[in-house]
Design an enzyme around this catalytic site. Sequence first.
Site, PDB file in Angstrom:
ATOM      1  N   ASN A 272       6.132   6.956   4.560  1.00  0.00           N
ATOM      2  CA  ASN A 272       5.671   6.077   3.473  1.00  0.00           C
ATOM      3  C   ASN A 272       6.579   6.093   2.239  1.00  0.00           C
ATOM      4  O   ASN A 272       6.482   5.218   1.378  1.00  0.00           O
ATOM      5  CB  ASN A 272       4.227   6.413   3.052  1.00  0.00           C
ATOM      6  CG  ASN A 272       3.179   5.935   4.030  1.00  0.00           C
ATOM      7  OD1 ASN A 272       2.098   6.510   4.143  1.00  0.00           O
ATOM      8  ND2 ASN A 272       3.479   4.853   4.761  1.00  0.00           N
ATOM      9  N   TRP A 273       7.505   7.068   2.163  1.00  0.00           N
ATOM     10  CA  TRP A 273       8.444   7.088   1.025  1.00  0.00           C
ATOM     11  C   TRP A 273       9.347   5.865   1.048  1.00  0.00           C
ATOM     12  O   TRP A 273       9.982   5.538   0.037  1.00  0.00           O
ATOM     13  CB  TRP A 273       9.325   8.352   1.068  1.00  0.00           C
ATOM     14  CG  TRP A 273       8.560   9.627   0.931  1.00  0.00           C
ATOM     15  CD1 TRP A 273       8.279  10.518   1.931  1.00  0.00           C
ATOM     16  CD2 TRP A 273       7.973  10.165  -0.265  1.00  0.00           C
ATOM     17  NE1 TRP A 273       7.547  11.576   1.429  1.00  0.00           N
ATOM     18  CE2 TRP A 273       7.354  11.395   0.093  1.00  0.00           C
ATOM     19  CE3 TRP A 273       7.901   9.742  -1.596  1.00  0.00           C
ATOM     20  CZ2 TRP A 273       6.667  12.180  -0.829  1.00  0.00           C
ATOM     21  CZ3 TRP A 273       7.226  10.531  -2.508  1.00  0.00           C
ATOM     22  CH2 TRP A 273       6.623  11.728  -2.127  1.00  0.00           C
TER      23      TRP A 273
ATOM     24  N   ASP B 150      -5.752   2.168   7.594  1.00  0.00           N
ATOM     25  CA  ASP B 150      -4.717   1.138   7.467  1.00  0.00           C
ATOM     26  C   ASP B 150      -5.337  -0.185   7.015  1.00  0.00           C
ATOM     27  O   ASP B 150      -6.496  -0.465   7.299  1.00  0.00           O
ATOM     28  CB  ASP B 150      -4.032   0.979   8.833  1.00  0.00           C
ATOM     29  CG  ASP B 150      -2.703   0.255   8.732  1.00  0.00           C
ATOM     30  OD1 ASP B 150      -2.210   0.050   7.605  1.00  0.00           O
ATOM     31  OD2 ASP B 150      -2.167  -0.130   9.790  1.00  0.00           O
TER      32      ASP B 150
ATOM     33  N   ARG C 276      -0.790  -4.793  -3.967  1.00  0.00           N
ATOM     34  CA  ARG C 276      -1.157  -3.854  -2.906  1.00  0.00           C
ATOM     35  C   ARG C 276      -1.931  -2.647  -3.432  1.00  0.00           C
ATOM     36  O   ARG C 276      -2.837  -2.139  -2.781  1.00  0.00           O
ATOM     37  CB  ARG C 276       0.114  -3.385  -2.188  1.00  0.00           C
ATOM     38  CG  ARG C 276       0.828  -4.515  -1.447  1.00  0.00           C
ATOM     39  CD  ARG C 276       2.142  -4.026  -0.850  1.00  0.00           C
ATOM     40  NE  ARG C 276       1.921  -2.898   0.039  1.00  0.00           N
ATOM     41  CZ  ARG C 276       1.507  -3.013   1.305  1.00  0.00           C
ATOM     42  NH1 ARG C 276       1.298  -4.208   1.826  1.00  0.00           N
ATOM     43  NH2 ARG C 276       1.323  -1.950   2.037  1.00  0.00           N
TER      44      ARG C 276
ATOM     45  N   ARG D 164       8.453   2.872   1.141  1.00  0.00           N
ATOM     46  CA  ARG D 164       7.843   1.740   0.427  1.00  0.00           C
ATOM     47  C   ARG D 164       8.490   1.595  -0.952  1.00  0.00           C
ATOM     48  O   ARG D 164       9.250   2.447  -1.365  1.00  0.00           O
ATOM     49  CB  ARG D 164       6.346   1.972   0.300  1.00  0.00           C
ATOM     50  CG  ARG D 164       5.724   1.999   1.678  1.00  0.00           C
ATOM     51  CD  ARG D 164       4.233   2.057   1.630  1.00  0.00           C
ATOM     52  NE  ARG D 164       3.730   1.950   2.989  1.00  0.00           N
ATOM     53  CZ  ARG D 164       2.568   1.454   3.342  1.00  0.00           C
ATOM     54  NH1 ARG D 164       1.732   1.015   2.421  1.00  0.00           N
ATOM     55  NH2 ARG D 164       2.205   1.387   4.604  1.00  0.00           N
TER      56      ARG D 164
ATOM     57  N   ARG E   5      -1.399   1.717  17.171  1.00  0.00           N
ATOM     58  CA  ARG E   5      -0.328   2.736  17.161  1.00  0.00           C
ATOM     59  C   ARG E   5      -0.887   4.014  16.566  1.00  0.00           C
ATOM     60  O   ARG E   5      -1.813   3.954  15.758  1.00  0.00           O
ATOM     61  CB  ARG E   5       0.820   2.303  16.224  1.00  0.00           C
ATOM     62  CG  ARG E   5       1.636   1.147  16.653  1.00  0.00           C
ATOM     63  CD  ARG E   5       2.853   1.033  15.725  1.00  0.00           C
ATOM     64  NE  ARG E   5       2.470   0.711  14.347  1.00  0.00           N
ATOM     65  CZ  ARG E   5       2.294  -0.522  13.872  1.00  0.00           C
ATOM     66  NH1 ARG E   5       2.457  -1.554  14.670  1.00  0.00           N
ATOM     67  NH2 ARG E   5       1.952  -0.718  12.616  1.00  0.00           N
TER      68      ARG E   5
ATOM     69  N   ASN F  21      -4.967  -1.568   3.685  1.00  0.00           N
ATOM     70  CA  ASN F  21      -5.220  -1.737   2.243  1.00  0.00           C
ATOM     71  C   ASN F  21      -4.374  -2.867   1.652  1.00  0.00           C
ATOM     72  O   ASN F  21      -4.855  -3.663   0.839  1.00  0.00           O
ATOM     73  CB  ASN F  21      -4.850  -0.464   1.473  1.00  0.00           C
ATOM     74  CG  ASN F  21      -5.700   0.719   1.853  1.00  0.00           C
ATOM     75  OD1 ASN F  21      -6.739   0.554   2.472  1.00  0.00           O
ATOM     76  ND2 ASN F  21      -5.250   1.904   1.486  1.00  0.00           N
ATOM     77  N   GLY F  22      -3.103  -2.901   2.078  1.00  0.00           N
ATOM     78  CA  GLY F  22      -2.182  -3.904   1.527  1.00  0.00           C
ATOM     79  C   GLY F  22      -2.647  -5.309   1.887  1.00  0.00           C
ATOM     80  O   GLY F  22      -2.731  -6.198   1.015  1.00  0.00           O
ATOM     81  N   ARG F  23      -2.964  -5.527   3.168  1.00  0.00           N
ATOM     82  CA  ARG F  23      -3.409  -6.862   3.600  1.00  0.00           C
ATOM     83  C   ARG F  23      -4.726  -7.260   2.933  1.00  0.00           C
ATOM     84  O   ARG F  23      -4.934  -8.406   2.560  1.00  0.00           O
ATOM     85  CB  ARG F  23      -3.561  -6.904   5.129  1.00  0.00           C
ATOM     86  CG  ARG F  23      -2.263  -7.234   5.825  1.00  0.00           C
ATOM     87  CD  ARG F  23      -2.322  -6.897   7.279  1.00  0.00           C
ATOM     88  NE  ARG F  23      -2.267  -5.456   7.474  1.00  0.00           N
ATOM     89  CZ  ARG F  23      -2.548  -4.846   8.632  1.00  0.00           C
ATOM     90  NH1 ARG F  23      -2.950  -5.543   9.662  1.00  0.00           N
ATOM     91  NH2 ARG F  23      -2.436  -3.547   8.727  1.00  0.00           N
TER      92      ARG F  23
HETATM   93  C1  FPP Z   1      -2.236   2.018   4.699  1.00  0.00           C
HETATM   94  O1  FPP Z   1      -2.477   0.701   4.288  1.00  0.00           O
HETATM   95  C2  FPP Z   1      -2.694   2.945   3.712  1.00  0.00           C
HETATM   96  C3  FPP Z   1      -1.915   3.859   3.062  1.00  0.00           C
HETATM   97  C4  FPP Z   1      -0.487   4.041   3.268  1.00  0.00           C
HETATM   98  C5  FPP Z   1      -2.488   4.720   2.063  1.00  0.00           C
HETATM   99  C6  FPP Z   1      -3.833   5.307   2.376  1.00  0.00           C
HETATM  100  C7  FPP Z   1      -4.423   5.633   1.108  1.00  0.00           C
HETATM  101  C8  FPP Z   1      -5.686   5.399   0.739  1.00  0.00           C
HETATM  102  C9  FPP Z   1      -6.776   4.880   1.578  1.00  0.00           C
HETATM  103  C10 FPP Z   1      -5.991   5.649  -0.627  1.00  0.00           C
HETATM  104  C11 FPP Z   1      -6.641   6.819  -1.049  1.00  0.00           C
HETATM  105  C12 FPP Z   1      -6.710   8.036  -0.286  1.00  0.00           C
HETATM  106  C13 FPP Z   1      -7.150   9.151  -0.881  1.00  0.00           C
HETATM  107  C14 FPP Z   1      -7.263  10.422  -0.148  1.00  0.00           C
HETATM  108  C15 FPP Z   1      -7.524   9.135  -2.284  1.00  0.00           C
HETATM  109  P1  FPP Z   1      -1.232  -0.263   4.193  1.00  0.00           P
HETATM  110  O2  FPP Z   1      -0.741  -0.230   2.798  1.00  0.00           O
HETATM  111  O3  FPP Z   1      -0.214   0.131   5.211  1.00  0.00           O
HETATM  112  O4  FPP Z   1      -1.852  -1.633   4.526  1.00  0.00           O
HETATM  113  P2  FPP Z   1      -1.130  -2.858   5.223  1.00  0.00           P
HETATM  114  O5  FPP Z   1      -0.809  -2.411   6.626  1.00  0.00           O
HETATM  115  O6  FPP Z   1      -2.167  -3.920   5.182  1.00  0.00           O
HETATM  116  O7  FPP Z   1       0.084  -3.187   4.418  1.00  0.00           O
END
Ligand code: FPP
Length: 241
Positions: free
Chosen positions: A67-68, A19, A32, A70, A193, A21-23
Amino acid sequence: MPDDGRYLSGPRHVAIIMDGNGRWAERRGRPRLFGHHAGARRVREVVEACPDLGVKYLTIFAFSTENWKRTQIEVAGLMSLFRSYIKREAMALKEKNVRVRFIGDRPGLDHKLQAQMDELEAMTEHCDSVNLTIALNYGGRDEVARATKRLAQDVAAGRLDPEAIDEETLPRYLDTRVLPDPDLVIRTSGEARISNFLLWQSAYAEYEFIDTLWPDFTRDVFAGLVGNYAGRDRRFGGVKA
Ligand code: FPP
């Protein structure tokens, strides 16, 4: 039941909720998807660290059934990232002797992606260094519901006696049926969580919730958490011998 003596050694199966990546991207003023691409690069580093750390099974949460919800841009970008990841990493995974499996509701995914997933599983089926399981279109409740449907079909067809159902029965119908339960579940980015990840399987897992955002999750951070685990006392509801 798991072996009580295992708490002195490292985790054999680590599961990770990747978790943040977006932030990570937003903090850099980038879209994102930039964070998801950075996150995908970390996957390689973590898989490669497993043999040295004694981690035989690694399960990562790449896309949940929720996640769909989003934006369409983000969902399409993630699907395209999964396709390019498989294309780009397939040979390297095989060469590193990594066996890849996917869990989740596969029919709900794009046909081309499904074909790539099938191909990667077949390509690596004889590999036995690390078992990498990628949860794609995965939700724990969805998995239990799909498993229950198959179990009920077996009862209806007379292949399974309802009186014989016990704790060992349902796991045989789960997507994870060939995997041991996770010993350690890690979630990055400061959220405490489990978000519908491996609900049945994590009954006795240890948890680590850490502030690090997934794209900053280095091999050293991983090694630190694996080391912490080895010092924990797992009793599985019993008392220490
Ligand atoms: C959650 O971060 C991450 C995801 C929903 C996607 C996970 C995917 C990857 C790490 C990419 C690649 C994976 C593979 C197997 C190639 P978030 O977007 O919810 O972050 P945030 O909470 O900061 O918004």
